[in-house]
Every structure is written in C-alpha cells, then in structure tokens.
Design a protein around this motif. Structure first.
Motif, short mmCIF file in Angstrom:
data_model
loop_
_atom_site.label_atom_id
_atom_site.label_comp_id
_atom_site.label_asym_id
_atom_site.label_seq_id
_atom_site.Cartn_x
_atom_site.Cartn_y
_atom_site.Cartn_z
N LEU A 1 -7.48 31.95 2.93
CA LEU A 1 -8.78 31.51 2.07
C LEU A 1 -9.86 32.18 2.81
O LEU A 1 -10.78 32.66 2.10
N VAL B 1 -10.14 35.85 1.63
CA VAL B 1 -10.46 36.09 0.32
C VAL B 1 -12.07 35.78 0.37
O VAL B 1 -12.75 36.55 -0.51
N SER C 1 -14.61 38.87 -0.73
CA SER C 1 -15.45 38.58 -1.78
C SER C 1 -17.09 38.61 -1.38
O SER C 1 -17.99 39.36 -2.00
N GLY D 1 -25.93 29.71 1.33
CA GLY D 1 -27.20 28.76 1.29
C GLY D 1 -27.68 28.48 -0.09
O GLY D 1 -26.71 28.43 -1.10
N ALA E 1 -27.69 32.34 -9.94
CA ALA E 1 -26.98 31.14 -10.69
C ALA E 1 -27.05 30.84 -11.96
O ALA E 1 -26.21 30.44 -12.77
N MET F 1 -23.96 32.50 -13.76
CA MET F 1 -22.73 32.03 -13.52
C MET F 1 -22.10 31.09 -14.57
O MET F 1 -22.76 30.68 -15.34
N ALA G 1 -19.65 27.11 -11.43
CA ALA G 1 -20.42 27.35 -10.03
C ALA G 1 -20.87 25.96 -9.66
O ALA G 1 -20.98 25.74 -8.36
N GLY H 1 -18.63 24.30 -7.02
CA GLY H 1 -18.66 24.59 -5.56
C GLY H 1 -18.12 26.08 -5.51
O GLY H 1 -17.29 26.41 -6.39
N GLU H 2 -18.77 26.60 -4.39
CA GLU H 2 -18.27 28.12 -4.18
C GLU H 2 -17.27 28.18 -3.01
O GLU H 2 -17.35 27.43 -1.99
N LEU H 3 -16.32 29.12 -3.10
CA LEU H 3 -15.81 29.23 -1.92
C LEU H 3 -16.07 30.29 -1.07
O LEU H 3 -16.29 31.54 -1.17
N PHE I 1 -18.00 27.40 3.78
CA PHE I 1 -17.33 26.14 3.18
C PHE I 1 -15.75 26.07 3.95
O PHE I 1 -15.38 24.93 4.23
#
Lengths: 470, 467
Positions: A29, A32, A36, A90, A114, A117, A121, A124-126, A130
């Motif tokens: 994770l 990834v 990204s 952030g 945003a 998106m 979104a 929550g974003e990976l 996080f």
C-alpha cells in the motif's frame, strides 16, 4: 532481563506469518501511495513552474499599454507543489492553486483540485501519511493486542513471571521487542520514501522529513504502549482486540469528523455573499468613515496647495496615478479587514479541531504532519499573503509610473516592456521549518500528554498485573 | 427457528450489555449526523434565499429606474455586464442532509451575468479546507463506516463463543442442527439490528427534515432504508461466513476488522485513486493560462476602449458618461473568450463523466463503495445532480447573456417591460427513475453477495466441528 524478553519478542514477531503478511500488505500500500503521489508531485511541480514562467512571459510581452490597463490585466501567482506533499497532501486538494493578482481586488485562490474529483474523494485518500498515521498503528494493534492476554489465557504468563522477570521488565521487553520488529519491517518503506525525497529535491527537505518521521515514530510508540497496556488489563484477548479496534476507529475517523463539523457549527464561516457585501459596503464608505471620493478630494486640495497651482492639469504629476493609489489604500485596508474576519472564523474552527485532538492523538499527529510537510492551512495562508504582498507592490509600481511619467488627463499614456520587467517576478519561497514547528506546540503537547498518561497507566498496570485468567 | 429461541436469544443479548449500548450509540450517532447535515446544508439554503431576495430587489429597483430613464438602468451593457447578478440556485435535495457528499464542495448557486461562463463556473464558497479534507460527519458516514463495526461487534463470535463455552455441543445434544442453531442466533441479532436501524433511520430522516409526506422524499428514503439494510445484511453474512470455520473469537474479530479495513477504507480509496489516475482531470493551471491567452487575444481588439475605460473608471468617479462602446467591446471579447474556452471547460465535464463511469464499474469490488455510491446518489450528492445543475445553468446563461447582448449590439435600451421579461431559472429536478440505474445494480449486488455468503456459510456449518 529486558533485553532477553525484547529479543524473544523481536524474533517471535519476525517469525509470525501473520505479522509478515501484514507488513507486506502495508509495504504494498505504501508503494502504491508513494508511486501515485510521486507521479502527481512531479507533474504538478513542473506544470506550475511552467505556468508561472508562461504567465510572467505574457506579462512582460503584453505590449505597450496604459499601466492601469496592465494592472487590470494583472498577473497570476501559482502555488508550487512542495516535495513533502507526496507524503501528506494535507489540505492542498481543498485550496485553490492560483491567485489572480489584479488592480483594486484581492481575489480568492482558484482551481481547487477537489472540484474535479469523484464523490469517493470524500471517503478518504490513500496517501503515505494515511499509511503511516492510520494503517501502521492498526497493524501495531493487531500485532500486540494479545501480547499479555494470550499468555495469561495459555498460562505461560505465570511461568514467565515465576522465572524471576518482573511485570515491568516483561512490559518493557515486549515494548522494545515488538517496536523494534515493527521498525525493522517498515524500514524498507521508510528508506524508500527518504530516498525518493532526496532523489527529487536533494537534502533541503530532509530535516523536515526526519522530524515527520520522528513524530510518526512517537505516535507509533504511543499506540504500542496503549495496546500493551490494554492487553495487560483486558480480561481476554477478544475484549482487548475489541477495545483497541474501537479506539482506533474512533480516533482515526469519528472524532476528527465530529470535531471538524462542530467547529463550523460553533463558528460559521462567512458565506461568499456576506463577504462580498461587507467588502462592497466598506469600499463605498471607507473604513474610517471617510469615503474614497472624499479622500481623493482632500489629496487633490493638498497637492494643488503644495504645488501652488489651481488646476489638476497644471500639476507636474498625473493626479490619476494618485487616485489609483488612494483607491488601493482603501481597498487594501478593506480586504485586510474582511480576509482577517474570514481567517479568524476559520481559525476558531481549527481551534475546536485542535482542542478535540486531546481525545485523538491521531489528529494531533495529523496537524504536525501537515505543518511539517508544508501542506497545512497556515502554509496556504503564507502563500496567499506572499501573493497579496506582491500584488500590492506591483500596483504601487504601476500607479507611481502613471503619476510620475504622465500628466493629468493624458489617457493615451503608454508604458512598455521596461516597466513590465521593472515590476519583478512572483516567486514563492516556502516557510522555514522553524516557523512550521513553532505552530506545532499544541499538538506536540497533546502527544506528550498522551505519552505521559500511557506511561503512567502502563506502570500502574504492571504493578497490578493479573497473572491468571478469570 | 422457534419464537422461544428467538426470545431467549434476545434476552441473552440484552443481558450481555454490548448489544443495547451499540444500538443506542448507533441511533444517537445517526440522529446527530442527520442534524449536523441539516445544519450544514441549512447555511446553503439561507444563503441562496438571501441572494435571490437581493437580486429580486435589485431588479425591481432597476426596472423603476429604467422607467425614469436613468442611464445606467436602461443600458444593457451596464446592467448585463456589470450591475446585475442572477443567482442561479440548486435547491437542496430532499435527502441532501443525510449524505453531504459533494454538496458542500460544489457550488449550490452560480452568480450568472452576461459575461462568459468562465467567470462564474470556477467560484467556490470560502471554507475551512481542513474541515473539507477531514470529511463530513453525516448519516451516510455512520452507515457506511460505523454500521459494519456494530454488526461485527454483535456477531464476530456468534459461533466461536458458543463453541469455546461448550454451549454448541450441549445444544446439538438437545437435538438442534448446527446450521439451525447458529442461524437462529444470527437471525436474532440481525432482526434486532434491522429494527433498531429502521427506527434510527426514521429518526434521522425526521431530524434531517426529509419530506416524508411527499413521494420525492419518501421513495428515495425507502431505497435508502433498503441500501442500509442490505449493507448490514452483507456484514452479517460475512460474519457468519468467517464464523463458519472453527477459529478462536479473537481471530474472527481480527479477520472481520481486516475485512472492514479492506472493504470500507482501502478499496474505496484505491477506486478513487484509479479513477483519478486513469481519467485525470485536465489541469486547472493549464486552464488558467489558456484563459489568459484567450482573454488577451480577445482584449487586444478592444484595447483602446479598455484603456480609456480603466483610465476614467467611471463607476468610481461618479457621473454618467457613455459607456456603450466599452461594453460592446466587452460583449465581443466575452463571446470570443467563451467560445475559445468552451471546449476546454467541456473537457472537465468529459473527464468527470469518465471518472464516474469507472467508479460505477469498480464499485462492485467493495460493498462499502457500492453503498456509499447508492446513498449519495439517492441524496443527490454524488456529483451527478450537480452536473445536471451545471448543464442547466449553462443553458440558462445562454439565454441570459443573449437577453443583454442583443440590445447592446443593436443599440436598443432596457425598459420596465424588458425587466419583466428577464429569463427565469428553476432547476428541473431529474426524476428518481434517472437515479435508479446508479442505485439498483449496487443494491442487487449487495443482495446477491449476502445470499451467496449466507448459502456458503450454511453449507459449511452443516459440517461444522462441534468441539
């Protein structure tokens, strides 16, 4: 004795297939998220640098123009992407990336990512932040919840304590052993992140990255302490797990959302309509009760008296440049007032959020992380204020040029590339790390308090450690 | 399952203490979230009402001035391009307060003028970005994130605890079948949760101000109930599936917590990441520079009129000079900029639709995503309703803009009669049936998944080792 226990726990954790599988999942994770975010950072970084250069070129090549037409044409300030935003984005997605700097007006930043998106979104974003701030603590909880309880249930706790080790030594040994194993398992991801940072931006941001890493490790240690304490006190592994999972879900997802919305209810943000109406009203009347038109008249009379002439056309300067300057003085003060009110309202909401971090150390860590990564609300303000300061200087230069280089009534006055170059170039300089850290006093205090409370709780727990299962 | 067994199981749950507290907490959270959603959207509604009232007042005043021949009020250029803002408002959706979704991010009103759409499309309400980044505490959040945790708390040890305590062996010795005994326990828990959930949702709907008496509120709410119930049923089925293998209770809890993490946290985040990576939105930064290029080239033609206008600043100087030449130049350059920008702005729309399309496919990877997509679609906050609003606004803008541009270019003036004929906007709400294709497949998938998991679990339970 502590070292012996730590070694045993360390080896046990590294031999546990579930722990290794969990670490692999986290690593995947993290990769990834890193890939990204890294790609996004590289693209945003070059895109904004190119756009800023292009805008500057458009400005200097706008041709001959009246400087006030150029002032209305204006220029744009783009917020560059900072290297650590790949770790913690952030609030960046929820703030505009560019500001139009034009005559008489302070504009809001525009181009909020945003807005483009999907509704997911909001789910929550990976991000790497996080992974380290939510998923790694969860992994620690799952790795540790049965550290004492399962030994108690199987009867080995009694045997271990009979061998001469004290509960406190056992607790400390488990803490260092399991913590060391977790650190070792996460080391590849940590090193990869630091390597990616150094590769893309040199060592400038390394101190900030190390502070960030330190904060994450402190939080992880805090979670480990909590998990061991709960495991030592719980009546069974099952209840230890339930308590810890509930704690994790509440501090990670529930408290932040409630606190954020509560802040807005307690201190509503002025709407755009209210903001604009307030600005328009103050622009019409002036802040000190003296209207801009009255100010202009007063200055006109002063200048006519100073130069001992009776008509504006006889002044050695272009009075219109002075008028623009007065209009800007008034509008600057009005915008300072209204942006100040808006910022105070949002600050009050942030205060509620930070106060609630007493209940959720994850929120305190998030605040520190955003500050150090340069992706906090305050960093956005820093960008906006810098852009506004540039706008004011730009307008001063243009107004002064009209006043000094043309005569009153000379509407066909034109300036050229010389003046456009003289106005300088907008450049964004990130805030120094010390300024960011200075804003972290409250969240750091929260983390220290939680740490102190948990150390106290763990000491109390080891003193009254229940050896036999009920 | 007999009624006696059900009654006994419910009594046991009451005595354990966890179930009543979990259900009370769920109810309180749902009602609090609904009140919160109502408060947040209430601000939007009040703002829109105030803006509409203000615009109506301005229009009336201008019409009266036009009747007296006041120059600014009869000038289509001044009124259309400088003075009059028409607030085009998206009314709150009946279930809007239950799922905030994109409703707080995307504008609920646009200040339409005769100028190009790029002037109003990019506007945002000032807000606390930290709050927006954290996400809202609304009823959809409670359902999608917290409801599974309640189900897990109620059922993670539904078989394992009986096995660990030896009750399962006793029950089977008394003649029960393993599957029948265990299904009875699960059914009692599910029944208790469903009834509590429906009551809590009803209370939340009332708190959120959902118009239950109207079909526009009652029908989507019924589907909301269905979605939440099927989602809870999926988690019960998953808990049963995990319990259908002989494991310790804490292992079951760990597995279910892991499933929650993957299905509710990770897969939606990865789906979002995939959609925004594969169909990345065009760059807003590039849009800014393109807009500037287009504005600059359009403005060059009108440079002389602009220079004179900005130099004189008639609106700041008072007086009543003739500004028609300036506004004609504005109208021409606005049209030219709007024409140049239209394909670029359309690209955002195209990518947004592609992203949404990919999410609608990938949602089937996670019941969490499916439920979230359905609940926000029914609440009108999944972005689709806003896209419809945006489209209707652009169509309205065409009419509004032409209303002022045509008399400006022909030299005509505005009269009180013309003010009475100003174009009006009313959002044409898409019917519920247009939302169903985004909702029903997800609900059907939840049902199928739950049934499949349940069937496999029952099969496994028939061969379940008792000790």
């Amino acid at each position: 004795m502590i070292a012996t226990v730590a070694r045993k726990e360390f080896r046990g954790a590294l031999r546990d297939g579930r722990v290794l599988a969990g670490a692999c999942v986290l690593l995947l994770l993290g990769l990834v998220a890193l890939a990204s975010a890294g790609a996004r950072y590289a693209s945003l970084s070059s895109e904004r640098a190119v756009a800023q250069a292009l805008i500057q070129e458009q400005w200097t090549e706008q041709g001959d123009k009246n400087p006030h037409s150029a002032a209305h044409y204006g220029i744009y300030a783009f917020r560059p992407a900072l290297p650590l935003s790949f770790f913690d984005p952030g609030v960046l997605a929820y703030e505009g990336v560019s500001i139009w700097l034009e005559a008489h007006k302070r504009n809001f930043p525009a181009g909020r990512p945003a807005d483009d998106m999907t509704a997911l979104a909001r789910f929550g974003e990976l991000s790497l932040g996080f992974v380290f701030q939510a998923l790694v603590p969860l992994g620690l909880l799952l790795m540790t919840y049965a550290a004492f309880s399962s030994e108690r249930e199987s009867g080995t706790l009694r045997q271990v304590l009979a061998s001469g080790v004290t509960p406190a030594q056992l607790f400390a040994g488990k803490f260092f052993g399991l913590g060391g194993a977790a650190l070792l398992l996460l080391a590849p991801l940590l090193l990869l992140c630091l390597g990616a940072l150094v590769y893309t931006s040199g060592t400038t941001w390394l101190p900030a990255a190390l502070v960030l890493l330190g904060a994450c490790i402190v939080y992880a240690a805090l979670v480990l302490l909590l998990a061991l304490t709960v495991s030592a006190r719980a009546s069974s592994s099952q209840s230890a797990l339930l308590v810890l999972l509930a704690f994790w879900a509440v501090v990670t997802f529930v408290v932040p959302r409630i606190a954020a919305d509560l802040g807005r209810i307690l201190q509503p943000t002025p709407t755009l309509g209210e903001f604009q109406r307030g600005v328009e009203a103050d622009l019409a009347t002036g802040l000190d009760g003296e209207s801009p038109a009255a100010r202009v008249e007063k200055r006109r009379a002063q200048l006519l008296q100073l130069y001992k002439v009776e008509r504006e056309q006889d002044l050695p300067i272009n009075f219109q440049g002075i008028v623009f300057g007065i209009q800007d003085e008034v509008s600057n003060a009005v915008y300072d007032k209204h942006f100040g009110m808006l910022e105070r309202a949002i600050d009050a909401q942030v205060d509620v959020f930070e106060a609630a971090s007493v209940l959720s150390p994850r929120m305190a860590l998030g605040v520190i992380s955003q500050e150090v990564a340069g992706t906090s609300l305050q960093h956005q303000r820093y960008f906006e204020r810098g852009a506004e300061a540039f706008r004011r200087t730009l307008m001063d230069i243009l107004n002064r040029d009209i006043a000094m280089n043309s005569k009153s009534g000379q509407a066909n006055y034109r300036a050229g590339p010389g003046l456009w170059r003289q106005t300088g170039e907008y450049r964004f300089e990130p805030e120094p790390l010390s300024a960011s850290l200075a804003r972290c006093a409250a969240p750091l205090t929260v983390l220290v308090l939680w740490f102190a409370v948990l150390v106290g709780a763990s000491v109390a727990t080891t003193r009254r450690l229940q050896v036999l299962a009920t | 399952m007999s009624t006696a067994m059900l009654r006994q199981e419910l009594q046991l749950l009451r005595r354990e203490g966890l179930a009543p507290w979990a259900l009370i907490a769920l109810t309180l959270l749902l009602v609090a979230a609904a009140l919160n959603g109502r408060a947040l959207l209430g601000v939007q509604a009040r703002t829109a009402a105030a803006l509409e009232a203000e615009a109506a007042e301005t229009t009336l005043a201008l019409a009266a001035q036009a009747g007296r021949g006041v120059a600014t009020a009869i000038s289509p250029g001044v009124v259309g391009y400088s003075v009059l803002n028409k607030p085009v408002v998206l009314p709150a959706a009946p279930l809007g307060a239950l799922a905030i979704g994109q409703a707080e991010l995307l504008p609920a009103w646009y200040p339409v003028t005769a100028r190009g759409p790029h002037h109003f499309l990019a506007r945002n309400e000032p807000d606390n970005p930290l709050r927006l980044a954290v996400g809202n505490f609304d009823a959809a959040f409670v359902i999608v994130w917290l409801l599974p945790l309640v189900v897990i708390a109620l059922s993670f040890n539904v078989v394992s605890a009986e096995r660990e305590r030896g009750v399962l062996a006793l029950a089977l010795a008394a003649g029960s079948s393993p599957a029948g005994f265990i299904l009875g326990k699960v059914a009692a828990r599910a029944l208790l949760l469903f009834v509590s959930l429906w009551l809590a949702l009803l209370a939340a709907a009332l708190a959120a101000g959902v118009p239950l008496g109207r079909a526009a509120g009652a029908l989507p709410l019924l589907l909301w109930f269905t979605g939440a119930t099927l989602y809870a049923a999926f988690w019960f089925a998953l808990a049963l599936f995990v319990n259908s293998r002989p494991r310790a209770s804490d292992q079951n809890a760990g597995l279910l917590a892991g499933a929650w993490l993957v299905l509710v946290v990770l897969l939606p985040a990865l789906t979002h990441l995939a959609a925004t990576t594969v169909f990345a939105a065009p760059s807003r930064v590039a849009l800014t520079t393109e807009l500037r290029e287009a504005s600059e080239s359009a403005d060059r033609a009108a440079a002389a009129a602009r220079d004179q206008y900005f130099f004189d600043h008639p609106e700041m100087q008072g007086g009543d000079p003739d500004r028609s030449a300036y506004f004609r130049s504005v109208a021409e350059s606005e049209l030219s900029v709007a024409t140049a920008m239209a394909p670029l702005l359309a690209q955002f729309e195209v990518q947004a639709r592609r992203q949404q399309g990919l999410v609608e496919v990938l949602q089937f990877l996670s019941p969490g995503t499916m439920t979230w997509q359905s609940l926000t679609a029914l609440a009108g906050s999944d972005g689709a309703r806003h896209r419809e609003f945006r489209g209707q606004t652009l169509a309205f803008h065409e009419r509004w803009s032409a209303f002022f541009r045509e008399p400006l270019l022909s030299g005509a003036t505005l009269t009180p009669v013309a003010y009475a004929a100003l174009p009006r906007f009313e959002f044409d709400e898409p019917p519920l049936v247009s939302t169903l294709p985004r909702v029903l497949p997800a609900l059907a998938a939840l049902l199928v998944l739950s049934l499949l998991l349940g069937a496999v679990s029952v099969r496994r339970l028939r061969r379940f080792p008792v000790v």
